[in-house]
Design a protein around this motif. Structure first.
Motif, PDB file in Angstrom:
ATOM      1  N   VAL A 281      -5.518  -3.880   6.113  1.00  0.00           N
ATOM      2  CA  VAL A 281      -5.721  -3.462   4.725  1.00  0.00           C
ATOM      3  C   VAL A 281      -6.041  -1.973   4.651  1.00  0.00           C
ATOM      4  CG1 VAL A 281      -7.248  -3.707   2.728  1.00  0.00           C
ATOM      5  CG2 VAL A 281      -6.343  -5.733   3.868  1.00  0.00           C
ATOM      6  N   ARG A 282      -6.870  -1.496   5.559  1.00  0.00           N
ATOM      7  CA  ARG A 282      -7.177  -0.061   5.575  1.00  0.00           C
ATOM      8  C   ARG A 282      -5.925   0.774   5.845  1.00  0.00           C
ATOM      9  NH1 ARG A 282     -12.831  -0.414   9.028  1.00  0.00           N
ATOM     10  NH2 ARG A 282     -14.239  -0.554   7.222  1.00  0.00           N
ATOM     11  N   CYS A 283      -5.153   0.343   6.811  1.00  0.00           N
ATOM     12  CA  CYS A 283      -3.922   1.065   7.138  1.00  0.00           C
ATOM     13  C   CYS A 283      -2.963   1.069   5.953  1.00  0.00           C
ATOM     14  CB  CYS A 283      -3.278   0.430   8.361  1.00  0.00           C
ATOM     15  SG  CYS A 283      -1.754   1.251   8.911  1.00  0.00           S
ATOM     16  N   GLY A 284      -2.808  -0.090   5.303  1.00  0.00           N
ATOM     17  CA  GLY A 284      -1.939  -0.173   4.137  1.00  0.00           C
ATOM     18  C   GLY A 284      -2.414   0.715   3.004  1.00  0.00           C
ATOM     19  N   THR A 285      -3.721   0.768   2.807  1.00  0.00           N
ATOM     20  CA  THR A 285      -4.282   1.602   1.746  1.00  0.00           C
ATOM     21  C   THR A 285      -4.001   3.076   1.999  1.00  0.00           C
ATOM     22  OG1 THR A 285      -6.047  -0.015   1.356  1.00  0.00           O
ATOM     23  CG2 THR A 285      -6.409   2.225   0.550  1.00  0.00           C
ATOM     24  N   VAL A 286      -4.217   3.508   3.230  1.00  0.00           N
ATOM     25  CA  VAL A 286      -3.979   4.915   3.577  1.00  0.00           C
ATOM     26  C   VAL A 286      -2.499   5.258   3.415  1.00  0.00           C
ATOM     27  CG1 VAL A 286      -4.034   6.595   5.453  1.00  0.00           C
ATOM     28  CG2 VAL A 286      -5.991   5.089   5.069  1.00  0.00           C
ATOM     29  N   LEU A 287      -1.615   4.361   3.861  1.00  0.00           N
ATOM     30  CA  LEU A 287      -0.182   4.607   3.715  1.00  0.00           C
ATOM     31  C   LEU A 287       0.222   4.693   2.244  1.00  0.00           C
ATOM     32  CD1 LEU A 287       1.575   2.390   6.421  1.00  0.00           C
ATOM     33  CD2 LEU A 287       1.693   4.881   6.213  1.00  0.00           C
ATOM     34  N   ALA A 288      -0.333   3.788   1.422  1.00  0.00           N
ATOM     35  CA  ALA A 288      -0.003   3.801  -0.004  1.00  0.00           C
ATOM     36  C   ALA A 288      -0.481   5.091  -0.661  1.00  0.00           C
ATOM     37  CB  ALA A 288      -0.621   2.594  -0.701  1.00  0.00           C
ATOM     38  N   ALA A 289      -1.714   5.498  -0.348  1.00  0.00           N
ATOM     39  CA  ALA A 289      -2.240   6.743  -0.915  1.00  0.00           C
ATOM     40  C   ALA A 289      -1.406   7.941  -0.453  1.00  0.00           C
ATOM     41  CB  ALA A 289      -3.700   6.917  -0.515  1.00  0.00           C
ATOM     42  N   ALA A 290      -1.021   7.940   0.825  1.00  0.00           N
ATOM     43  CA  ALA A 290      -0.179   9.019   1.336  1.00  0.00           C
ATOM     44  C   ALA A 290       1.169   9.037   0.620  1.00  0.00           C
ATOM     45  CB  ALA A 290       0.028   8.857   2.842  1.00  0.00           C
ATOM     46  N   GLY A 291       1.712   7.849   0.318  1.00  0.00           N
ATOM     47  CA  GLY A 291       2.980   7.776  -0.406  1.00  0.00           C
ATOM     48  C   GLY A 291       2.882   8.404  -1.782  1.00  0.00           C
ATOM     49  N   PHE A 292       1.821   8.083  -2.526  1.00  0.00           N
ATOM     50  CA  PHE A 292       1.635   8.690  -3.841  1.00  0.00           C
ATOM     51  C   PHE A 292       1.457  10.209  -3.727  1.00  0.00           C
ATOM     52  CE2 PHE A 292       0.391   4.441  -5.640  1.00  0.00           C
ATOM     53  CZ  PHE A 292       1.318   4.448  -6.665  1.00  0.00           C
ATOM     54  N   ALA A 293       0.723  10.655  -2.703  1.00  0.00           N
ATOM     55  CA  ALA A 293       0.517  12.091  -2.509  1.00  0.00           C
ATOM     56  C   ALA A 293       1.841  12.804  -2.241  1.00  0.00           C
ATOM     57  CB  ALA A 293      -0.467  12.328  -1.361  1.00  0.00           C
ATOM     58  N   VAL A 294       2.661  12.210  -1.390  1.00  0.00           N
ATOM     59  CA  VAL A 294       3.969  12.799  -1.086  1.00  0.00           C
ATOM     60  C   VAL A 294       4.830  12.866  -2.340  1.00  0.00           C
ATOM     61  CG1 VAL A 294       6.123  12.452   0.189  1.00  0.00           C
ATOM     62  CG2 VAL A 294       3.934  12.162   1.348  1.00  0.00           C
ATOM     63  N   VAL A 295       4.815  11.788  -3.129  1.00  0.00           N
ATOM     64  CA  VAL A 295       5.586  11.779  -4.373  1.00  0.00           C
ATOM     65  C   VAL A 295       5.104  12.888  -5.310  1.00  0.00           C
ATOM     66  CG1 VAL A 295       6.035  10.451  -6.474  1.00  0.00           C
ATOM     67  CG2 VAL A 295       6.214   9.346  -4.249  1.00  0.00           C
ATOM     68  N   ALA A 296       3.792  13.061  -5.410  1.00  0.00           N
ATOM     69  CA  ALA A 296       3.224  14.027  -6.346  1.00  0.00           C
ATOM     70  C   ALA A 296       3.594  15.465  -5.998  1.00  0.00           C
ATOM     71  CB  ALA A 296       1.710  13.873  -6.410  1.00  0.00           C
ATOM     72  N   VAL A 297       3.725  15.762  -4.699  1.00  0.00           N
ATOM     73  CA  VAL A 297       3.999  17.152  -4.292  1.00  0.00           C
ATOM     74  C   VAL A 297       5.434  17.360  -3.846  1.00  0.00           C
ATOM     75  CG1 VAL A 297       1.594  17.453  -3.596  1.00  0.00           C
ATOM     76  CG2 VAL A 297       3.299  16.788  -1.878  1.00  0.00           C
ATOM     77  N   ALA A 298       6.271  16.335  -3.957  1.00  0.00           N
ATOM     78  CA  ALA A 298       7.641  16.411  -3.439  1.00  0.00           C
ATOM     79  C   ALA A 298       8.413  17.564  -4.078  1.00  0.00           C
ATOM     80  CB  ALA A 298       8.371  15.099  -3.702  1.00  0.00           C
ATOM     81  N   PRO A 299       9.065  18.388  -3.252  1.00  0.00           N
ATOM     82  CA  PRO A 299       9.858  19.494  -3.802  1.00  0.00           C
ATOM     83  C   PRO A 299      11.245  19.059  -4.270  1.00  0.00           C
ATOM     84  CG  PRO A 299       9.898  19.573  -1.413  1.00  0.00           C
ATOM     85  CD  PRO A 299       8.974  18.445  -1.781  1.00  0.00           C
ATOM     86  N   GLY A 300      11.692  17.895  -3.814  1.00  0.00           N
ATOM     87  CA  GLY A 300      13.029  17.444  -4.175  1.00  0.00           C
ATOM     88  C   GLY A 300      13.193  15.951  -3.993  1.00  0.00           C
ATOM     89  N   PRO A 301      14.363  15.400  -4.331  1.00  0.00           N
ATOM     90  CA  PRO A 301      14.586  13.957  -4.285  1.00  0.00           C
ATOM     91  C   PRO A 301      14.366  13.320  -2.915  1.00  0.00           C
ATOM     92  CG  PRO A 301      16.314  15.028  -5.538  1.00  0.00           C
ATOM     93  CD  PRO A 301      15.518  16.122  -4.903  1.00  0.00           C
ATOM     94  N   ALA A 302      14.785  13.989  -1.839  1.00  0.00           N
ATOM     95  CA  ALA A 302      14.677  13.379  -0.508  1.00  0.00           C
ATOM     96  C   ALA A 302      13.222  13.108  -0.146  1.00  0.00           C
ATOM     97  CB  ALA A 302      15.324  14.286   0.541  1.00  0.00           C
ATOM     98  N   VAL A 303      12.351  14.060  -0.393  1.00  0.00           N
ATOM     99  CA  VAL A 303      10.925  13.880  -0.086  1.00  0.00           C
ATOM    100  C   VAL A 303      10.316  12.841  -1.033  1.00  0.00           C
ATOM    101  CG1 VAL A 303       8.680  15.025   0.090  1.00  0.00           C
ATOM    102  CG2 VAL A 303      10.760  16.217   0.819  1.00  0.00           C
ATOM    103  N   GLY A 304      10.759  12.832  -2.283  1.00  0.00           N
ATOM    104  CA  GLY A 304      10.280  11.828  -3.222  1.00  0.00           C
ATOM    105  C   GLY A 304      10.619  10.421  -2.770  1.00  0.00           C
ATOM    106  N   ILE A 305      11.839  10.232  -2.278  1.00  0.00           N
ATOM    107  CA  ILE A 305      12.242   8.916  -1.769  1.00  0.00           C
ATOM    108  C   ILE A 305      11.393   8.531  -0.570  1.00  0.00           C
ATOM    109  CG2 ILE A 305      14.134   7.671  -0.640  1.00  0.00           C
ATOM    110  CD1 ILE A 305      16.057   9.320  -2.414  1.00  0.00           C
ATOM    111  N   LEU A 306      11.075   9.495   0.296  1.00  0.00           N
ATOM    112  CA  LEU A 306      10.204   9.233   1.430  1.00  0.00           C
ATOM    113  C   LEU A 306       8.840   8.737   0.960  1.00  0.00           C
ATOM    114  CD1 LEU A 306       9.414   9.378   4.433  1.00  0.00           C
ATOM    115  CD2 LEU A 306       8.837  11.791   4.061  1.00  0.00           C
ATOM    116  N   GLY A 307       8.306   9.357  -0.081  1.00  0.00           N
ATOM    117  CA  GLY A 307       7.013   8.931  -0.604  1.00  0.00           C
ATOM    118  C   GLY A 307       7.046   7.511  -1.121  1.00  0.00           C
ATOM    119  N   PHE A 308       8.074   7.152  -1.881  1.00  0.00           N
ATOM    120  CA  PHE A 308       8.176   5.785  -2.397  1.00  0.00           C
ATOM    121  C   PHE A 308       8.400   4.780  -1.261  1.00  0.00           C
ATOM    122  CE2 PHE A 308       9.298   8.039  -6.413  1.00  0.00           C
ATOM    123  CZ  PHE A 308       8.290   7.501  -7.198  1.00  0.00           C
ATOM    124  N   THR A 309       9.052   5.215  -0.192  1.00  0.00           N
ATOM    125  CA  THR A 309       9.229   4.355   0.977  1.00  0.00           C
ATOM    126  C   THR A 309       7.888   4.062   1.638  1.00  0.00           C
ATOM    127  OG1 THR A 309      11.441   5.258   1.362  1.00  0.00           O
ATOM    128  CG2 THR A 309      10.391   4.129   3.206  1.00  0.00           C
TER     129      THR A 309
END
Length: 417
Positions: A281-309
């Motif tokens: 659960v801790r690992c999943g939480t950190v990954l989910a938070a990291a995904g939202f962070a990546v989406v928020a700062v993504a410079p373009g579509p490829a990085v945004g897709i990585l965040g949602f992944t």
């Protein structure tokens, strides 16, 4: 009943329940992915559509509350056996009507039945996991994710070939309905407490499960579904409007999210058995938070897709483990009947998160910016770290190197092995 016969019954129960999770994933995906077609068929205005969509999770919450009361008198398997066909028939009703009032009734029935279905499915899943003595709950939710992918693919095919809703839905329901009815013969309920047995007040109906016990799990469930609804409702718009992708590329994040959700749940039980529920659960939480962070700062579509992944890999483990942990803690606090009551009450916060998530992100995006709006579900998901210890599963032997079958928890007539 011998070990072999009872073990076989558990395996059949596990397989039939996985089939129900899969069928529900298909049915729900067929509905939500073809909302534009439903809107066009009935001439529902954009102003009125949110009321129709909000009614389904609200009524599902009502269905979950009713299920908590029903299972005090009848087995969860009986609720599941009849609520699943009602969901599928209501889906056909959505496709077959001609007037707005008819689709309103069909969606209302769908919502009520989905609440009963979700609650009873997870009740059976939690009790089977307790019987097995090892993590299997993620596997059931993996079947749901697989069904969602299948349903979304079928919906895409229907839209691509311009098929009517009825033509799209009827063959699917025609196949799944008899299959789940046959499969329901092998549902395995937890052992019921005999009415003549002397038990403490609240043990039989779960009334001893207080809100304080469930509060951490309710918050985690709601915040996880806020994150999930953010992806399902806003990923395409975010990629297209904020990151400047094409319309075709904008469909990729949700597909990637669904696939990674399936993969994460498919292997998640192994992780729980090896490292324990708290670590997963801790690992999943950190990954989910990291995904939202990546989406928020993504410079373009490829990085945004990585965040949602990353979000798919992170969020996928939280909900199944929340049901499992709440059910286990309820049994410890309230007795044999408390697990079902806890699951039904917790299930309501599934719909709370779904109702809150999309409007919350939309309002913040319009008033502030969609990049900053993605930070809010990130912060909410991180609250799970505060309650991660509540997921500890040492009493059931998960992840501690001493798993063993506990088939005494499931039986037909009080037989124990």
């Amino acid at each position: 009943m011998t070990d072999a016969r009872l073990g076989q019954r558990l395996r059949r129960g596990r397989g039939s329940l996985a089939l129900s999770f899969f069928a529900q994933g298909v049915a729900f995906a067929l509905l939500v992915t073809r909302i534009p077609a439903v809107q066009d068929r009935y001439g529902i205005s954009d102003a009125l559509l949110p009321a129709f969509l909000a009614a389904v999770p609200i009524l599902a919450g009502v269905g979950s509350v009713v299920t908590e009361r029903l299972v005090r008198r009848i087995a969860p398997s009986a609720v599941l056996r009849w609520s699943q066909p009602v969901v599928m028939l209501a889906l056909l009703g959505v496709a077959a009507g001609t007037d707005v009032w008819q689709v309103a009734v069909a969606l209302g029935v769908f919502g009520l039945a989905v609440g009963a279905l979700d609650a009873s499915m997870n009740m059976l899943g939690v009790s089977l996991q307790r019987a097995y003595g090892r993590s299997i709950m993620l596997g059931f939710h993996a079947a749901y994710s697989l069904g969602g992918i299948a349903g979304a693919s079928l919906a895409w095919a229907g839209a691509h070939w311009d098929l009517s809703l009825l033509v799209s839905y009827l063959p699917v329901v025609g196949v799944l309905l008899p299959v789940v009815l046959v499969g329901s013969r092998w549902y395995a309920d937890q052992e019921r407490v005999p009415q003549t047995q002397d038990v403490a007040p609240g043990e039989r109906d779960g009334a001893g499960v207080g809100f304080r016990l469930l509060l951490p799990f309710c918050l985690v469930m709601a915040f996880a579904y806020i994150g999930d609804s953010t992806v399902s409702n806003w990923s395409a718009k975010y990629l297209q409007d904020v990151l400047g992708s094409s319309e075709e590329v904008a469909t990729v994040p949700y597909n990637a999210y669904m696939v990674t959700t399936l993969l994460g749940r498919a292997v998640g039980d192994l992780g729980v058995r090896r490292f324990g529920a708290v670590a997963v659960v801790r690992c999943g939480t950190v990954l989910a938070a990291a995904g939202f962070a990546v989406v928020a700062v993504a410079p373009g579509p490829a990085v945004g897709i990585l965040g949602f992944t990353l979000l798919g890999f992170g969020l996928c483990v939280i909900v199944p483990q929340t049901f499992a942990a709440a059910g286990r803690r309820a049994v410890e606090a309230g007795g044999p009947g408390a697990s079902d009551a806890a699951v039904a009450r917790l299930n309501i916060f599934n719909y709370v998160g779904f109702l809150v998530g999309s409007p919350l992100v939309g309002a913040l995006g319009d008033a502030w910016s969609y990049r900053w709006a993605m930070v809010v579900p990130m912060v909410l998901v991180l609250v799970t770290l505060r309650y991660a210890r509540s997921f500890g599963a040492e009493p059931a032997g998960y992840g501690g190197g001493h798993e063993r079958p506990r088939i005494v928890d499931v039986g037909r007539g009080g037989n124990e092995v």
